[in-house]
Motif scaffolding. Structure first.
Motif, PDB file in Angstrom:
ATOM      1  N   ASP A 146      83.454  38.659 -70.623  1.00 46.18           N
ATOM      2  CA  ASP A 146      83.570  37.346 -71.254  1.00 46.18           C
ATOM      3  C   ASP A 146      83.802  37.568 -72.740  1.00 46.18           C
ATOM      4  OD1 ASP A 146      83.148  35.280 -69.207  1.00 46.18           O
ATOM      5  OD2 ASP A 146      81.240  36.324 -68.928  1.00 46.18           O
ATOM      6  N   HIS A 149      92.792  37.710 -64.450  1.00 48.36           N
ATOM      7  CA  HIS A 149      92.375  36.464 -65.089  1.00 48.36           C
ATOM      8  C   HIS A 149      92.026  35.422 -64.026  1.00 48.36           C
ATOM      9  CE1 HIS A 149      93.314  37.794 -69.168  1.00 48.36           C
ATOM     10  NE2 HIS A 149      94.220  38.535 -68.570  1.00 48.36           N
ATOM     11  N   ASP A 150      91.314  34.396 -64.442  1.00 48.67           N
ATOM     12  CA  ASP A 150      90.843  33.377 -63.507  1.00 48.67           C
ATOM     13  C   ASP A 150      91.967  32.693 -62.740  1.00 48.67           C
ATOM     14  OD1 ASP A 150      88.202  33.925 -64.096  1.00 48.67           O
ATOM     15  OD2 ASP A 150      88.012  32.305 -65.560  1.00 48.67           O
ATOM     16  N   ASP A 151      93.172  32.640 -63.325  1.00 47.52           N
ATOM     17  CA  ASP A 151      94.299  32.005 -62.628  1.00 47.52           C
ATOM     18  C   ASP A 151      95.044  32.988 -61.716  1.00 47.52           C
ATOM     19  OD1 ASP A 151      95.711  33.602 -64.382  1.00 47.52           O
ATOM     20  OD2 ASP A 151      96.810  31.960 -65.327  1.00 47.52           O
ATOM     21  N   GLU A 196      82.930  42.709 -65.256  1.00 53.67           N
ATOM     22  CA  GLU A 196      83.201  41.334 -65.679  1.00 53.67           C
ATOM     23  C   GLU A 196      83.149  41.285 -67.200  1.00 53.67           C
ATOM     24  OE1 GLU A 196      83.831  38.655 -63.628  1.00 53.67           O
ATOM     25  OE2 GLU A 196      83.689  39.973 -61.873  1.00 53.67           O
ATOM     26  N   HIS A 242      87.528  34.581 -69.738  1.00 52.15           N
ATOM     27  CA  HIS A 242      86.828  35.379 -68.723  1.00 52.15           C
ATOM     28  C   HIS A 242      87.862  36.186 -67.963  1.00 52.15           C
ATOM     29  CE1 HIS A 242      84.082  36.583 -65.573  1.00 52.15           C
ATOM     30  NE2 HIS A 242      85.056  36.307 -64.726  1.00 52.15           N
ATOM     31  N   LYS A 243      87.516  37.438 -67.658  1.00 52.88           N
ATOM     32  CA  LYS A 243      88.406  38.267 -66.853  1.00 52.88           C
ATOM     33  C   LYS A 243      87.589  39.315 -66.118  1.00 52.88           C
ATOM     34  CE  LYS A 243      89.543  40.900 -71.013  1.00 52.88           C
ATOM     35  NZ  LYS A 243      90.601  41.157 -71.971  1.00 52.88           N
ATOM     36  N   ARG A 244      88.178  39.799 -65.053  1.00 52.06           N
ATOM     37  CA  ARG A 244      87.599  40.906 -64.292  1.00 52.06           C
ATOM     38  C   ARG A 244      88.487  42.108 -64.576  1.00 52.06           C
ATOM     39  NH1 ARG A 244      87.180  38.469 -59.714  1.00 52.06           N
ATOM     40  NH2 ARG A 244      84.991  38.053 -60.017  1.00 52.06           N
TER      41      ARG A 244
END
Length: 154
Positions: free
Chosen positions: A32, A112-114, A30, A94-96
């Motif tokens: 940030d 990405h979150d989207d 993860e 934020h990204k994974r």
């Protein structure tokens, strides 16, 4: 006089929008990021699968007109330094990150979150145009400013 980029590492990365996270030996972390307003500074917190947390301050300098070659200098931060600097005004992302190892390649795919997936291939010292055939590329966005981390941050 000391060269201003003496301690920097040159990053040569290509970025692609991809259809899915490819199969392979994958490590996930993860991330940030906080892009400090009015500067070329980025704060990054990385959380590994084993719970390890790494925090750093990065300074990025473009070496060319496009976003494919950047000199990056990192300073690692302790908790107190992180708390102080993360209070500065900025935009966050934020990204994974999925590091996929397959057929001699290491490809970072940022989720990405989207749901958008952006793959990065680091060319190190040898610029290349090769892309693994198993990476389902939708579009090459290497030179598209809209797909840099600073632009994706809100």
């Amino acid at each position: 006089m000391v060269h201003p980029l003496k301690y920097a590492v040159v990053e040569r990365e290509r970025r692609f929008l991809v259809a899915r996270i490819p199969d392979g030996d994958t490590t996930t972390r993860e991330i940030d990021d906080r892009y400090v307003t009015g500067t070329r500074l980025r704060l990054r917190e990385v959380r590994e699968q084993d719970g390890t947390v790494v925090r750093k301050l990065s300074h990025k300098v473009r070496l060319s007109d496009d976003a494919s070659e950047i000199a990056c200098t990192n300073v690692y931060l302790d908790g107190a330094e992180w708390a102080l600097l993360s209070a500065l005004p900025g935009r966050s992302l934020h990204k994974r990150r999925h590091l996929v190892r397959r057929d001699g390649w290491v490809v970072a795919v940022d989720e990405h979150d989207d749901g958008t997936l952006v793959a990065e291939i680091d060319d190190h010292d040898e610029p290349s145009s090769e892309v693994p055939e198993w990476l389902e590329v939708l579009r090459d966005v290497t030179r598209d400013e809209h797909w840099t981390g600073a632009r994706l941050a809100t």
